[in-house]
Design a protein around this motif. Structure first.
Motif, PDB file in Angstrom:
ATOM      1  N   ALA A  33     -17.113  49.054  45.843  1.00 56.22           N
ATOM      2  CA  ALA A  33     -17.160  49.658  47.236  1.00 56.22           C
ATOM      3  C   ALA A  33     -16.402  48.365  47.864  1.00 56.22           C
ATOM      4  CB  ALA A  33     -18.361  49.946  47.939  1.00 56.22           C
ATOM      5  N   ALA A  34     -17.195  47.119  47.708  1.00 57.44           N
ATOM      6  CA  ALA A  34     -16.581  45.866  48.399  1.00 57.44           C
ATOM      7  C   ALA A  34     -15.230  45.659  47.989  1.00 57.44           C
ATOM      8  CB  ALA A  34     -17.702  44.851  48.105  1.00 57.44           C
ATOM      9  N   PHE A  35     -14.824  45.842  46.578  1.00 57.87           N
ATOM     10  CA  PHE A  35     -13.654  45.375  45.920  1.00 57.87           C
ATOM     11  C   PHE A  35     -12.636  46.466  46.412  1.00 57.87           C
ATOM     12  CE2 PHE A  35     -11.130  46.821  41.967  1.00 57.87           C
ATOM     13  CZ  PHE A  35     -10.179  45.692  42.161  1.00 57.87           C
ATOM     14  N   SER A  36     -13.022  47.761  46.457  1.00 60.05           N
ATOM     15  CA  SER A  36     -11.973  48.616  47.005  1.00 60.05           C
ATOM     16  C   SER A  36     -11.349  48.358  48.348  1.00 60.05           C
ATOM     17  CB  SER A  36     -12.210  50.005  47.023  1.00 60.05           C
ATOM     18  OG  SER A  36     -12.695  50.534  45.306  1.00 60.05           O
ATOM     19  N   ALA A  37     -12.526  48.146  49.303  1.00 60.80           N
ATOM     20  CA  ALA A  37     -12.190  47.791  50.876  1.00 60.80           C
ATOM     21  C   ALA A  37     -11.483  46.484  50.832  1.00 60.80           C
ATOM     22  CB  ALA A  37     -13.504  47.599  51.576  1.00 60.80           C
ATOM     23  N   GLY A  62      -3.044  47.258  50.779  1.00 58.32           N
ATOM     24  CA  GLY A  62      -2.634  48.845  51.614  1.00 58.32           C
ATOM     25  C   GLY A  62      -2.849  49.878  50.715  1.00 58.32           C
ATOM     26  N   VAL A  63      -3.169  49.771  49.557  1.00 57.59           N
ATOM     27  CA  VAL A  63      -3.485  50.928  48.696  1.00 57.59           C
ATOM     28  C   VAL A  63      -4.916  50.737  47.982  1.00 57.59           C
ATOM     29  CG1 VAL A  63      -1.265  51.576  48.296  1.00 57.59           C
ATOM     30  CG2 VAL A  63      -2.296  49.750  46.674  1.00 57.59           C
ATOM     31  N   THR A  64      -5.546  51.620  47.305  1.00 54.64           N
ATOM     32  CA  THR A  64      -6.753  51.287  46.679  1.00 54.64           C
ATOM     33  C   THR A  64      -6.505  50.944  45.226  1.00 54.64           C
ATOM     34  OG1 THR A  64      -6.813  53.727  45.827  1.00 54.64           O
ATOM     35  CG2 THR A  64      -7.868  53.435  48.041  1.00 54.64           C
ATOM     36  N   GLU A  90      -7.260  52.380  42.649  1.00 55.83           N
ATOM     37  CA  GLU A  90      -6.740  53.578  41.656  1.00 55.83           C
ATOM     38  C   GLU A  90      -5.308  53.819  41.918  1.00 55.83           C
ATOM     39  OE1 GLU A  90      -9.517  53.272  43.546  1.00 55.83           O
ATOM     40  OE2 GLU A  90     -11.176  54.092  42.676  1.00 55.83           O
ATOM     41  N   GLU A  91      -4.981  53.725  43.217  1.00 50.16           N
ATOM     42  CA  GLU A  91      -3.471  54.139  43.521  1.00 50.16           C
ATOM     43  C   GLU A  91      -2.577  52.820  43.073  1.00 50.16           C
ATOM     44  OE1 GLU A  91      -4.243  56.426  48.008  1.00 50.16           O
ATOM     45  OE2 GLU A  91      -4.230  54.155  47.963  1.00 50.16           O
ATOM     46  N   PHE A  92      -2.930  51.690  43.316  1.00 54.17           N
ATOM     47  CA  PHE A  92      -2.249  50.596  42.707  1.00 54.17           C
ATOM     48  C   PHE A  92      -2.009  50.884  41.137  1.00 54.17           C
ATOM     49  CE2 PHE A  92      -1.921  46.448  40.794  1.00 54.17           C
ATOM     50  CZ  PHE A  92      -0.708  45.881  41.450  1.00 54.17           C
ATOM     51  N   ARG A  93      -3.195  50.951  40.551  1.00 49.26           N
ATOM     52  CA  ARG A  93      -3.039  51.019  38.989  1.00 49.26           C
ATOM     53  C   ARG A  93      -1.977  52.477  38.687  1.00 49.26           C
ATOM     54  NH1 ARG A  93      -8.415  51.583  35.555  1.00 49.26           N
ATOM     55  NH2 ARG A  93      -7.862  49.562  35.131  1.00 49.26           N
ATOM     56  N   HIS A  94      -2.085  53.614  39.417  1.00 51.47           N
ATOM     57  CA  HIS A  94      -1.448  54.549  39.206  1.00 51.47           C
ATOM     58  C   HIS A  94       0.160  54.284  39.349  1.00 51.47           C
ATOM     59  CE1 HIS A  94      -0.267  58.998  38.632  1.00 51.47           C
ATOM     60  NE2 HIS A  94       0.201  58.965  39.726  1.00 51.47           N
TER      61      HIS A  94
END
Length: 301
Positions: free
Chosen positions: A278-282, A289-291, A293-297
């Motif tokens: 959670a801390a990493f995602s935030a 500007g992206v999560t 998961e979104e960055f990897r996608h």
């Protein structure tokens, strides 16, 4: 070259030392040794004309931590010894050991006897510090492990291979404990900036993603500076406070790890040095500007 002088002074029984493998030539003497102490005690180690590097090796026996001190140092306090320690030539060192059994690579060498290094002056005494009792360099650790393998299983041109490794090790130690101090003397701004050795320690710990790398207090302790002073000097050196520098280092590592689709997001978070996903995602979303998961996608597309 002269061997080290080892003498117990508050224990009835001296340690037993068994050499499993060794490689000795002009300028160096390297051994894989088993050390066993039947009682607790304190010993005086004098290095004479040789520098000493010791790397702890894995063993089936249960090891207990030892402590060490440089009597010539102002504080003269015993400190826990790390897996990798360095004792310069001409230095007295006090070892406080437990009743235990240990296996280690013990490397005695004289840089002035190693080829082109003989043209340099090797004055270690001004740089003697407690940092030598727990070297944090991953490079030195890997080089000494390579030496241990070479001693245990010599291959083609082992003497040349060993001398090349020792030459590189000696230069790395010089940069940390001799040249860094010389730079501090000649630079009027060095007292307000991190030395090359301190900056290298920060990078090593932050890149390791260990528990020590997650703690700003431990980073300050490893650099032998108060936390506020370390943060100030970090900003003068890198343009970022310690907290900002640590956060950027973790995010840079996370970006590289996200390229491996086999790693779960929580695995990336932990390996990059974050306490939880959670801390990493935030932090990732705030910075990029992206999560994750979104960055990897996006990268996969």
């Amino acid at each position: 070259m002269n061997a080290i002088h080892y003498s117990e002074y508050d224990c009835e029984a001296s340690g037993n030392f068994l050499t499993e493998a060794s490689l000795a030539r002009q300028g160096f003497d390297i051994r894989v040794e088993h050390a066993q102490w039947s009682n607790t005690g304190t010993a005086l180690i004098e290095t004479g004309d040789s520098c000493l590097l010791r790397l702890m090796l894995p063993t089936s026996a249960q090891t207990k931590p030892n402590f060490g001190s440089f009597p010539s140092h102002v504080a003269h306090r015993f400190h826990p010894l790390g897996n990798l320690l360095f004792i310069p030539r001409g230095t007295e060192f006090h070892l406080r050991h437990a009743a235990s059994e240990q296996k280690a690579l013990v490397c005695l060498f004289d840089p002035s006897s190693l080829g082109v290094l003989g043209s340099y002056r090797w004055n270690w005494q001004d740089g003697v510090s407690e940092a030598m009792l727990n070297l944090q360099s991953g490079y030195l650790h890997a080089s000494l492990q390579r030496l241990a393998e070479e001693v245990a299983h010599p291959g083609f041109a082992s003497e040349l291979q060993t001398e090349c490794l020792l030459t590189s090790i000696a230069l790395d130690l010089r940069r940390e404990f001799i040249d860094a101090d010389d730079d501090a003397v000649h630079s009027s701004h060095s007292a307000e900036k991190l030395s090359p050795r301190q900056l290298n320690i920060l990078r090593e710990l932050l890149d390791s993603a260990s528990d020590e790398g997650r703690s700003l207090g431990h980073l300050a302790q490893a650099c032998q500076l108060p936390l506020r002073t370390l943060s100030s000097r970090c900003k003068n050196t890198t343009g970022m406070t310690l907290r900002q520098y640590a956060a950027q280092s973790r995010l840079q590592k996370a970006v590289a790890l996200l390229a491996d689709s086999r790693l779960l997001i929580k695995q990336v978070a932990y390996q990059a040095g974050f306490n939880n996903a959670a801390a990493f995602s935030a932090a990732f979303r705030k910075e990029l500007g992206v999560t994750p998961e979104e960055f990897r996608h996006q990268r996969q597309r």
